[in-house]
Design an enzyme around this catalytic site. Structure first.
Site, PDB file in Angstrom:
ATOM      1  N   VAL A  83      45.513  53.115  54.417  1.00 20.32           N
ATOM      2  CA  VAL A  83      46.906  53.185  53.962  1.00 20.32           C
ATOM      3  C   VAL A  83      47.703  54.180  54.818  1.00 20.32           C
ATOM      4  O   VAL A  83      48.803  53.868  55.306  1.00 20.32           O
ATOM      5  CB  VAL A  83      46.981  53.577  52.466  1.00 20.32           C
ATOM      6  CG1 VAL A  83      48.425  53.755  52.020  1.00 20.32           C
ATOM      7  CG2 VAL A  83      46.290  52.518  51.615  1.00 20.32           C
TER       8      VAL A  83
ATOM      9  N   VAL B 103      49.770  65.337  60.680  1.00 17.67           N
ATOM     10  CA  VAL B 103      48.720  64.560  60.016  1.00 17.67           C
ATOM     11  C   VAL B 103      47.599  65.543  59.702  1.00 17.67           C
ATOM     12  O   VAL B 103      47.190  66.317  60.583  1.00 17.67           O
ATOM     13  CB  VAL B 103      48.213  63.393  60.897  1.00 17.67           C
ATOM     14  CG1 VAL B 103      46.870  62.874  60.393  1.00 17.67           C
ATOM     15  CG2 VAL B 103      49.225  62.257  60.924  1.00 17.67           C
TER      16      VAL B 103
ATOM     17  N   LYS C 173      45.869  56.510  42.438  1.00 17.48           N
ATOM     18  CA  LYS C 173      45.925  56.181  40.995  1.00 17.48           C
ATOM     19  C   LYS C 173      44.927  57.007  40.193  1.00 17.48           C
ATOM     20  O   LYS C 173      45.196  57.379  39.055  1.00 17.48           O
ATOM     21  CB  LYS C 173      45.678  54.681  40.788  1.00 17.48           C
ATOM     22  CG  LYS C 173      44.434  54.157  41.451  1.00 17.48           C
ATOM     23  CD  LYS C 173      44.650  52.832  42.148  1.00 17.48           C
ATOM     24  CE  LYS C 173      43.615  52.715  43.248  1.00 17.48           C
ATOM     25  NZ  LYS C 173      43.482  51.427  43.827  1.00 17.48           N
TER      26      LYS C 173
ATOM     27  N   GLY D 165      49.809  47.532  44.687  1.00 18.87           N
ATOM     28  CA  GLY D 165      49.824  47.481  46.161  1.00 18.87           C
ATOM     29  C   GLY D 165      51.245  47.539  46.692  1.00 18.87           C
ATOM     30  O   GLY D 165      51.890  48.579  46.648  1.00 18.87           O
TER      31      GLY D 165
ATOM     32  N   GLY E 144      39.500  44.923  53.318  1.00 14.51           N
ATOM     33  CA  GLY E 144      40.089  46.232  52.974  1.00 14.51           C
ATOM     34  C   GLY E 144      40.739  46.268  51.612  1.00 14.51           C
ATOM     35  O   GLY E 144      41.565  47.144  51.335  1.00 14.51           O
TER      36      GLY E 144
ATOM     37  N   GLU F 119      37.855  49.149  46.580  1.00 20.04           N
ATOM     38  CA  GLU F 119      37.715  50.609  46.604  1.00 20.04           C
ATOM     39  C   GLU F 119      36.463  50.969  47.399  1.00 20.04           C
ATOM     40  O   GLU F 119      35.575  50.130  47.593  1.00 20.04           O
ATOM     41  CB  GLU F 119      37.570  51.139  45.177  1.00 20.04           C
ATOM     42  CG  GLU F 119      38.763  50.885  44.292  1.00 20.04           C
ATOM     43  CD  GLU F 119      40.045  51.500  44.838  1.00 20.04           C
ATOM     44  OE1 GLU F 119      40.107  52.716  44.989  1.00 20.04           O
ATOM     45  OE2 GLU F 119      40.974  50.734  45.142  1.00 20.04           O
TER      46      GLU F 119
ATOM     47  N   LYS G 223      45.583  51.910  36.601  1.00 23.81           N
ATOM     48  CA  LYS G 223      46.908  51.329  36.867  1.00 23.81           C
ATOM     49  C   LYS G 223      47.644  51.041  35.548  1.00 23.81           C
ATOM     50  O   LYS G 223      48.864  51.191  35.463  1.00 23.81           O
ATOM     51  CB  LYS G 223      46.747  50.045  37.683  1.00 23.81           C
ATOM     52  CG  LYS G 223      46.248  50.308  39.103  1.00 23.81           C
ATOM     53  CD  LYS G 223      45.803  49.026  39.774  1.00 23.81           C
ATOM     54  CE  LYS G 223      45.405  49.259  41.219  1.00 23.81           C
ATOM     55  NZ  LYS G 223      44.775  48.098  41.834  1.00 23.81           N
TER      56      LYS G 223
ATOM     57  N   GLY H 152      45.683  46.141  50.324  1.00 24.44           N
ATOM     58  CA  GLY H 152      45.718  45.943  51.776  1.00 24.44           C
ATOM     59  C   GLY H 152      46.599  46.982  52.443  1.00 24.44           C
ATOM     60  O   GLY H 152      47.457  47.612  51.820  1.00 24.44           O
TER      61      GLY H 152
HETATM   62  N1  HSE Z   1      40.948  48.121  45.103  1.00 27.63           N
HETATM   63  C1  HSE Z   1      42.314  47.922  44.728  1.00 27.63           C
HETATM   64  C2  HSE Z   1      42.537  46.453  44.426  1.00 27.63           C
HETATM   65  C3  HSE Z   1      43.223  48.398  45.831  1.00 27.63           C
HETATM   66  O1  HSE Z   1      41.682  45.642  44.798  1.00 27.63           O
HETATM   67  O2  HSE Z   1      43.542  46.107  43.823  1.00 27.63           O
HETATM   68  C4  HSE Z   1      44.671  48.427  45.461  1.00 27.63           C
HETATM   69  O3  HSE Z   1      44.945  49.298  44.412  1.00 27.63           O
END
Ligand code: HSE
Length: 380
Positions: free
Chosen positions: A16, A35, A93, A122, A175, A178, A193, A290
């Site tokens: 990200v 950074v 989160k 996302g 990607g 988690e 979430k 993603g």
């Molecule tokens: N692992 C999470 C998903 C990433 O698949 O939604 C995004 O929050």
């Protein structure tokens, strides 16, 4: 009149963070000043430091973008950044769900902005639209698909008869998953979430552990076949309703009527809906995981900070209990441990499972804790 250049310190430059770095590099109104990285990053054209105190003590840094993920050291960094009077944007989160009250109060106390739009959905403009809706009217309900990995697995199993493990590997390679994908599969990621979304939508503070959750770890190909035979589509659904004095909040697989919008959500996409008192249901759809979708939402938060947006999405923090006893649904259950409770409620026997007459979410989740099984609610 030109706006001040927004100076950003980016903590972490992985999936990200790397996307955020690329997006900011192409803009004129903001710049990555630092950074934070444990290893040298000669490919980056900004200062790279491994010591967070350098960032903290630089008065030129306006905003800290936390893209490290996990609890440590992200929690310490975010807390000290807020205390130092810097705005904070995070996609984390885990951190926001666990320390919701403390971080919202800290941002308020130090008159800085705290945003976490990328933490839910996302790239979907979900949390920002909860905030906008609340300007006009109360939100009574939120629900939908909040995890890209599980949706990807379910979609691949439904549409291409892919095996569970194969679909999970694909989601990991793309990607979406988690670092430890068990939190995707057991619903833990969705629970975080849902806590953040419900807290903002209802102006409350829920305890993460109070929210009932059942994942797809025990899902088998035969469950998908049973679902298809019923003319339905299996999805992971999160739901929260604002009730009198409590909130009903739970996460479970659901066999959706194929006419519902959720049934058509493909791959890593999410579809999250709110219900307003007068506007009815509004849905938000897009890639739920993603690199670029998630970085996009972080960028939107940066733009909001640059535009002078203040505080968090809400400053209401009322402690509320979770009670799912009034939510009643029919369920599909597959188990080898049939007992009296189950037998009494069976209304239909399928090839590999049974359909139960409507039972409360509280009862169903409590039974499943004691009995190895897969279950899914039936939703029309
Ligand atoms: N692992 C999470 C998903 C990433 O698949 O939604 C995004 O929050």
């Amino acid at each position: 009149m030109g706006r001040k250049l927004l100076r950003i310190a980016l903590l972490g430059c992985g999936t990200v963070g790397g996307g955020v770095y690329e997006f900011v590099r192409d803009r004129q109104d903001m710049v990555i000043s630092y950074v934070l990285s444990r290893r040298p990053r000669p490919e980056l054209s900004c200062k790279v430091v491994s010591d967070f105190s350098v960032i903290l003590s630089d008065p030129e840094v306006d905003v800290v973008v936390e893209a490290i993920g996990g609890m440590d050291p992200a929690y310490e960094y975010v807390r000290s950044a807020l205390e130092a009077g810097k705005h904070v944007i995070t996609a984390n989160k885990l951190l926001i769900a666990a320390h919701y009250r403390e971080l919202v109060e800290l941002a308020d106390k130090h008159h800085v902005t705290l945003r976490c739009s990328a933490a839910v959905g996302g790239g979907i403009p979900w949390l920002a639209n909860l905030e906008r809706t609340l300007e006009q009217e109360p939100i009574t309900r939120i629900s939908g698909i909040m995890n890209g990995t599980t949706n990807y697995i379910l979609d691949r199993m439904h549409c291409s008869d892919a095996a569970f493990e194969e679909a999970l590997l694909e989601a990991q390679h793309l990607g979406y998953a988690e670092a430890d994908p068990s939190s995707d599969l057991n619903g833990g990621d969705i629970r975080r979430k849902l806590v953040i979304s419900a807290n903002i939508a209802f102006g409350c503070v829920l305890r993460e552990e109070d929210i009932a959750v059942f994942g797809i770890e025990s899902l088998r190909a035969e469950d998908i076949q049973a679902c298809k035979k019923l003319g339905r589509v299996c999805k992971m659904i999160a739901s929260a309703r604002n009730l009198d004095g409590c909130v009903a909040a739970y996460i479970e697989p659901a066999f959706m009527n194929s006419q519902l919008h959720e049934a058509a959500v493909p791959l890593n996409f999410n579809l999250i809906s709110l219900t307003g008192e007068h506007i009815g249901k509004q849905s938000f759809y897009g890639q739920g995981a993603g690199r670029y979708p998630t970085a996009y939402n972080v960028l939107q938060d940066c733009v909001d900070v640059r535009n002078g947006l203040q505080g968090f999405y809400t400053n209401k923090l009322e402690d509320r209990p979770v009670d799912n006893s009034s939510v009643v649904r029919p369920y599909y259950v597959r188990t080898e441990r049939v007992d009296e409770w189950l037998q009494k409620r069976v209304v239909k026997i399928l090839d590999c499972g049974v359909i139960l007459k409507p039972v409360s979410v509280t009862e169903m989740h409590a039974w499943a804790k004691e009995h190895p099984c897969f279950f899914a609610s039936l939703r029309d």
